[in-house]
Design a protein around this motif. Sequence first.
Motif, PDB file in Angstrom:
ATOM      1  N   ILE A  14       0.868  -1.172   0.000  1.00 53.55           N
ATOM      2  CA  ILE A  14       0.000   0.000   0.000  1.00 53.55           C
ATOM      3  C   ILE A  14       0.905   1.222   0.000  1.00 53.55           C
ATOM      4  O   ILE A  14       1.819   1.327   0.827  1.00 53.55           O
ATOM      5  N   THR A  15       0.669   2.149  -0.916  1.00 56.86           N
ATOM      6  CA  THR A  15       1.472   3.357  -1.004  1.00 56.86           C
ATOM      7  C   THR A  15       0.655   4.557  -0.524  1.00 56.86           C
ATOM      8  O   THR A  15      -0.525   4.451  -0.186  1.00 56.86           O
ATOM      9  N   GLY A  16       1.282   5.716  -0.502  1.00 61.61           N
ATOM     10  CA  GLY A  16       0.576   6.919  -0.098  1.00 61.61           C
ATOM     11  C   GLY A  16       1.518   8.068   0.191  1.00 61.61           C
ATOM     12  O   GLY A  16       2.683   8.070  -0.219  1.00 61.61           O
ATOM     13  N   LEU A  17       0.984   9.056   0.893  1.00 57.58           N
ATOM     14  CA  LEU A  17       1.711  10.264   1.266  1.00 57.58           C
ATOM     15  C   LEU A  17       1.644  10.443   2.770  1.00 57.58           C
ATOM     16  O   LEU A  17       0.664  10.051   3.418  1.00 57.58           O
ATOM     17  N   THR A  18       2.668  11.077   3.351  1.00 60.45           N
ATOM     18  CA  THR A  18       2.650  11.315   4.784  1.00 60.45           C
ATOM     19  C   THR A  18       3.371  12.605   5.124  1.00 60.45           C
ATOM     20  O   THR A  18       4.134  13.155   4.320  1.00 60.45           O
ATOM     21  N   ALA A  61      -2.036   9.685   4.189  1.00 59.11           N
ATOM     22  CA  ALA A  61      -3.051   9.546   3.139  1.00 59.11           C
ATOM     23  C   ALA A  61      -2.672   8.335   2.304  1.00 59.11           C
ATOM     24  O   ALA A  61      -1.640   8.335   1.633  1.00 59.11           O
ATOM     25  N   LEU A  62      -3.479   7.295   2.367  1.00 58.75           N
ATOM     26  CA  LEU A  62      -3.143   6.032   1.718  1.00 58.75           C
ATOM     27  C   LEU A  62      -3.815   5.900   0.362  1.00 58.75           C
ATOM     28  O   LEU A  62      -4.949   6.341   0.174  1.00 58.75           O
ATOM     29  N   ASP A  63      -3.114   5.270  -0.573  1.00 56.80           N
ATOM     30  CA  ASP A  63      -3.713   4.855  -1.835  1.00 56.80           C
ATOM     31  C   ASP A  63      -4.469   3.558  -1.570  1.00 56.80           C
ATOM     32  O   ASP A  63      -3.853   2.541  -1.186  1.00 56.80           O
ATOM     33  N   ARG A  64      -5.770   3.564  -1.766  1.00 57.10           N
ATOM     34  CA  ARG A  64      -6.524   2.340  -1.562  1.00 57.10           C
ATOM     35  C   ARG A  64      -6.095   1.280  -2.579  1.00 57.10           C
ATOM     36  O   ARG A  64      -5.501   1.616  -3.613  1.00 57.10           O
ATOM     37  N   PRO A  65      -6.363   0.011  -2.303  1.00 58.53           N
ATOM     38  CA  PRO A  65      -5.937  -1.039  -3.248  1.00 58.53           C
ATOM     39  C   PRO A  65      -6.382  -0.748  -4.685  1.00 58.53           C
ATOM     40  O   PRO A  65      -7.539  -0.413  -4.938  1.00 58.53           O
ATOM     41  N   GLY A  66      -5.423  -0.844  -5.596  1.00 63.68           N
ATOM     42  CA  GLY A  66      -5.701  -0.586  -7.000  1.00 63.68           C
ATOM     43  C   GLY A  66      -5.517   0.852  -7.425  1.00 63.68           C
ATOM     44  O   GLY A  66      -5.649   1.167  -8.617  1.00 63.68           O
TER      45      GLY A  66
END
Length: 289
Positions: A14-18, A61-66
């Motif tokens: 799971i990727t995202g921003l922090t 802030a997470l990128d939801r699956p997909g």
Amino acid sequence: MTTRIDVPVGRGRITGLTTDGEAGTPLVVALHGGGYHSGYFDVPGHSLLDLGAAAGFAVFALDRPGYGGSDPLLGEASFAGSAEVLDAAIDTLWTEHGRGRPGVVLIAHSIGSAIAVHLAARHPRWPLLGISLHGIGDRSPAHIVDAWHAIPAGAPMELPAEQRRALLYGPAGTVDAGVVEAAKASVEPLPLAEMLEIVGEWPEDVAGLAAAVTVPVQYTLAEYDGLWVVDENRVETFAGYFTSAPWVDARLQAGAGHNLDHHRLSRALHLRQLAFACECATRVPAAGD
């Protein structure tokens, strides 16, 4: 400073921003809606991450699956499946970043809000303090339901710019045109399965899921939300589903549309959400109480 994150989950990620935050504040996790990745929460001038950092919060802030760099679910996308994967990802984040913090507060938009309810109903092992939901309801207008069901099966779709502007944003006086343009950088195609679940299973499941939520709830529905039936009765009904929550703070937000985070009232929304996180943390009983 906003940085990219990559959280291993099983054989995927799971990727995202922090952003960095001060010790002692809740860990805030933000879940975007359909058709956007985590950058939805980081539009210049309307960034939850920037405001959270300024207030001392670590915001993820997470990128939801997909979405973004996150791996898709195995099989067809579903809210329950996304909740399961995000549960594991947040557990990892808590292990790595939770020391000295009272717990986790979820801030979620649109389909992300539906998934946040699924998450809370799972009663995760990491300390969930509360959920802040916006851009979600329990009944879509008939023309939206019909439109989603008329989309041909196949690859993920992206709403045309004109339709996105009409459905997701309020009148010109509520939002600046430049912000709508800037937000396009976070737009992504969304799975048809998500679109069908939000107008199909979700209205049938929401009451049962919400009744299992045992943490405080903050709920906001925008006056000009084009994806939901909007009136005071719908807000009251939705809030009433959370029969096991210690308290529910619900409001109909005038002067904004579905993408509340990008409207002129976005700062007011984000400040209320962060204040809610503080209140949830303050109301946690101290050890020995």
